[in-house]
Enzyme design. Structure first.
Site, PDB file in Angstrom:
ATOM      1  N   GLU A 226      11.002   3.401 -19.776  1.00 47.65           N
ATOM      2  CA  GLU A 226      12.325   2.990 -19.253  1.00 47.65           C
ATOM      3  C   GLU A 226      12.979   2.071 -19.721  1.00 47.65           C
ATOM      4  O   GLU A 226      13.090   0.795 -19.183  1.00 47.65           O
ATOM      5  CB  GLU A 226      12.267   2.750 -17.500  1.00 47.65           C
ATOM      6  CG  GLU A 226      11.940   4.045 -16.840  1.00 47.65           C
ATOM      7  CD  GLU A 226      11.917   3.898 -15.363  1.00 47.65           C
ATOM      8  OE1 GLU A 226      12.044   2.714 -14.845  1.00 47.65           O
ATOM      9  OE2 GLU A 226      12.120   4.678 -14.604  1.00 47.65           O
ATOM     10  N   GLU A 338       9.085  11.258 -14.794  1.00 54.25           N
ATOM     11  CA  GLU A 338       9.134  10.404 -13.160  1.00 54.25           C
ATOM     12  C   GLU A 338      10.300  11.291 -12.532  1.00 54.25           C
ATOM     13  O   GLU A 338      11.565  11.142 -12.950  1.00 54.25           O
ATOM     14  CB  GLU A 338       9.576   8.977 -13.508  1.00 54.25           C
ATOM     15  CG  GLU A 338       8.274   8.144 -13.919  1.00 54.25           C
ATOM     16  CD  GLU A 338       8.666   6.759 -13.814  1.00 54.25           C
ATOM     17  OE1 GLU A 338       9.430   6.226 -12.925  1.00 54.25           O
ATOM     18  OE2 GLU A 338       7.845   5.772 -14.523  1.00 54.25           O
TER      19      GLU A 338
END
Length: 407
Positions: A226, A338
Site C-alpha cells: 500500500e 487484500e
C-alpha cells in the site's frame, strides 16, 4: 475516464428493454437491473450472488440461463487460479507512515521463543489448504523487523529465522506464499527513493530475501504494501524496477513479483492515478513482463478503509470491470491481495459478488487473498481467523460463504 462495462446498455425495439453488454452483471441475489444480455452473450450464473453476460455461450431458448459457468476465451476458466487468506502478525506495530514498533509484533508461529502460546499460523494454513482448498497465503512483515531496525543492513538472523518458520509452514501446504514487506513505501515516515531511504537501501533487503528464496518456485515476492501519497508515480516505478531487477539477478528468475501502485493500491484508482501506465514500463532484465503482476487492494465498506463491519458495494462497476478491460487491452494480469469485510450479511452478499466477478474474469485476475487471519481474533472487525486447533477448525461466516472453495 473509462466507463464500466456494466453501464453499457442496448435499448431493444418497441419494448425499450435494456440489455447488458458482454461481461455485465445480469442476475444474482440483490440484483435489480436487467437480466437480459445483448446479442452474442448469455446470462451465466457464477453463484447465487452473481450472474454475468458471457460472450459465446449457448442460450437454452431464452436470454438467461443458470447453467454452470462455461470457459470462454474472454473470461478464462471460470475460476481464478489462486484463492487464499492473509496470515498477519509479523506486520503488527507497522503504521501507515512506515514506522514499525517491532515490540508489537505478534508472530503467528506457535510456541516461538521468547513468545509462547502464539496463534497457530501453521495450523490455520493447513486447515485452509486441506479443508477450504485455498492455495495462496500472504505473509506480511515489517521491514524494520527483518533488519532489526538497521536501514540498509543485513537481515537479522534471529528475526528472519522466526519469519521463515511461517514461510516454511506455508510452503509445506503446497500453497504459494507471498513475502510481503508491509511499510507503505516508507521507512519511519520518509518515502523510498523520494527523500527517504535510497533505492539501494530498499534493494538491499530484497536482494537478500530473493537470494534466500531463489530456489522456491512458490515464493511470491510482494514488493511493498500500500504505497500512498507518493509524489511521483514515475519515480516510484523506477524504484519498483530496481527491485525487480535485483530479485531476478539474485537468482529468483521466474517467480511471481507483485507490482504495487499508489493510492493504497486501490483497484479503482490504479488506472486514473497513473499507476498502471507507470508500472507497465517495469520489465524483467530480458525485457519481458512475464510473472510481473499488478497488485491491487479493494475493501467494500462505505469509505474503502476496511475498518467497518458492513459492506455497501461489490466494487465491480467502479473498479474491477474497468480494470479488467484495461488488463485485456494491455495483455496484463492482476491479483487482489487484500479484500474483506465483517462477518455480516451485507459483506457476505457483496464480497461473494465481487469474488464471483473475479472468477468469471480469470483470464486477467489471477486470484484474491482475504484480509485477514493469523494473529487476529474475533474482536477484529475483519476477522477471518478460524477457531480451533489440530484437525478441527471452524471458519468465520465470511470465509465459509465467499472465500473457501468446495474443491
Amino acid at each position: 475516464m473509462m466507463r464500466s462495462l456494466l453501464l453499457s446498455l442496448t435499448v431493444l425495439g418497441a419494448g425499450a428493454v435494456a440489455q447488458q453488454s458482454a461481461w455485465g452483471q445480469c442476475g444474482g441475489i440483490g440484483w435489480s437491473g436487467s437480466t437480459s444480455c445483448e446479442a452474442g452473450s448469455c446470462c451465466v450464473s457464477q453463484n447465487a450472488y452473481y450472474s454475468q453476460c458471457v460472450p459465446g455461450t449457448a442460450c437454452s431458448g431464452t436470454a438467461t440461463t443458470t447453467a454452470t459457468p462455461t470457459p470462454t476465451s474472454g473470461g478464462g476458466s471460470g475460476r481464478t487460479r489462486f484463492a487464499g487468506v492473509n496470515i498477519a502478525g509479523f506486520d503488527f506495530g507497522c503504521a501507515t507512515d512506515g514506522t514499525c514498533n517491532t515490540t508489537a509484533v505478534y508472530p503467528p508461529v506457535k510456541d516461538m521463543p521468547p513468545y509462547y502460546n502464539n496463534p497457530d499460523g501453521a495450523g490455520q494454513m493447513d486447515h485452509f489448504s486441506k479443508d477450504d482448498n485455498l492455495n495462496i497465503f500472504r505473509l506480511p512483515v515489517g521491514w524494520q523487523y527483518l533488519v532489526n531496525s538497521n536501514l540498509g543492513g543485513t537481515l537479522d538472523s534471529t528475526n528472519l529465522g522466526y519469519y521463515d518458520q511461517l514461510v516454511q509452514s506455508c510452503l509445506s501446504t503446497g500453497a504459494y506464499c507471498i513475502v510481503d514487506i508491509h511499510n507503505y513505501a516508507r521507512w519511519n515516515g520518509a518515502i523510498i527513493g523520494q527523500g527517504g531511504p535510497t533505492n539501494e537501501q530498499f534493494v538491499s533487503v530484497w536482494t537478500q530475501l530473493a537470494t534466500k528464496y531463489a530456489s522456491q518456485a512458490r515464493v511470491w515476492f510482494g514488493i511493498m504494501n500500500e504505497p500512498h501519497d507518493v509524489p511521483s508515480i514515475t519515480t516510484w516505478a523506477a524504484t519498483v524496477q530496481a527491485v525487480v531487477t535485483a530479485i531476478r539477478n539474485a537468482g529468483a528468475t521466474s517467480q511471481f513479483i507483485s507490482l504495487p501502485g499508489n493510492d493504497w493500491q486501490s483497484a479503482a484508482a490504479v488506472i486514473s492515478d497513473g499507476s498502471a501506465a507507470a508500472l507497465s514500463t517495469v520489465t524483467n532484465p530480458d525485457g519481458t513482463t512475464t510473472n510481473l503482476i499488478f497488485d491491487v487492494h479493494k475493501y467494500l465498506d462505505s469509505d474503502n478503509s476496511g475498518t467497518h463491519t458492513e459492506c455497501v458495494t461489490n466494487n465491480i462497476d467502479d473498479a474491477f470491470a474497468p480494470l479488467a478491460t484495461w488488463l485485456r487491452q494491455n495483455g496484463r494480469q492482476a491479483i487482489l491481495t487484500e479484500t474483506g469485510g465483517g462477518n455480516t450479511a451485507s459483506c457476505e452478499t457483496y464480497l461473494c459478488q465481487q469474488i464471483a466477478y473475479l472468477n468469471a474474469n480469470a483470464d486477467v485476475y489471477l486470484g484474491y487473498v482475504g484480509w485477514g487471519a493469523g494473529s487476529f481474533d474475533s474482536t477484529y472487525a475483519l476477522d477471518e481467523t478460524p477457531t480451533g486447533s489440530g484437525s478441527s477448525w471452524t471458519d468465520t461466516p465470511l470465509v465459509k460463504a465467499c472465500i473457501a472453495r468446495s474443491s
